[in-house]
Write a protein that holds these residues in place. Structure first.
Motif, mmCIF file in Angstrom:
data_model
loop_
_atom_site.group_PDB
_atom_site.id
_atom_site.type_symbol
_atom_site.label_atom_id
_atom_site.label_comp_id
_atom_site.label_asym_id
_atom_site.label_seq_id
_atom_site.Cartn_x
_atom_site.Cartn_y
_atom_site.Cartn_z
ATOM 1 N N GLY A 50 80.991 32.362 -34.655
ATOM 2 C CA GLY A 50 80.312 33.655 -34.670
ATOM 3 C C GLY A 50 80.632 34.501 -33.452
ATOM 4 O O GLY A 50 81.451 34.145 -32.610
ATOM 5 N N PRO A 51 79.958 35.623 -33.356
ATOM 6 C CA PRO A 51 80.207 36.550 -32.250
ATOM 7 C C PRO A 51 79.731 35.984 -30.913
ATOM 8 O O PRO A 51 78.900 35.081 -30.867
ATOM 9 N N VAL A 52 80.292 36.523 -29.866
ATOM 10 C CA VAL A 52 79.892 36.172 -28.502
ATOM 11 C C VAL A 52 79.575 37.459 -27.749
ATOM 12 O O VAL A 52 79.979 38.544 -28.167
ATOM 13 N N VAL A 53 78.839 37.316 -26.681
ATOM 14 C CA VAL A 53 78.545 38.444 -25.799
ATOM 15 C C VAL A 53 79.058 38.075 -24.414
ATOM 16 O O VAL A 53 78.745 37.004 -23.898
ATOM 17 N N SER A 54 79.855 38.945 -23.821
ATOM 18 C CA SER A 54 80.375 38.730 -22.470
ATOM 19 C C SER A 54 79.785 39.769 -21.532
ATOM 20 O O SER A 54 79.741 40.950 -21.873
ATOM 21 N N VAL A 55 79.340 39.305 -20.375
ATOM 22 C CA VAL A 55 78.835 40.209 -19.344
ATOM 23 C C VAL A 55 79.469 39.806 -18.022
ATOM 24 O O VAL A 55 79.865 38.657 -17.833
#
Length: 77
Positions: free
Chosen positions: A50-55
């Protein structure tokens, strides 16, 4: 609170070493993170594709500091 200067959402094709949160319960509702260069990437452990979030690191450390200091509290799911 400082707002993140870069947030990217999408599929991450890079090879990463994922770690589960130390607060993960036995019910499988877990958040995993991977350190990728200048960013921290998060995903749902139940959805590996699934999607990931990068910060950026600065945004992540600000977020964790706010959680630890009680400025942010987890609400009901």
């Amino acid at each position: 609170m400082v707002q993140p200067n870069t947030v990217r959402v999408g599929h991450k094709g890079a090879k990463a070493t994922w770690r589960k949160s130390s607060y993960s319960g036995s019910n499988g509702d877990c958040v995993e993170l991977a350190e990728l260069g200048n960013s921290v990437t998060l995903r749902d452990s139940k959805d590996y594709q699934g999607p990931v979030v990068s910060v950026g690191w600065r945004a992540m450390t600000t977020f964790v500091s706010a959680l630890k200091s009680g400025h942010m509290v987890a609400g009901p799911a």
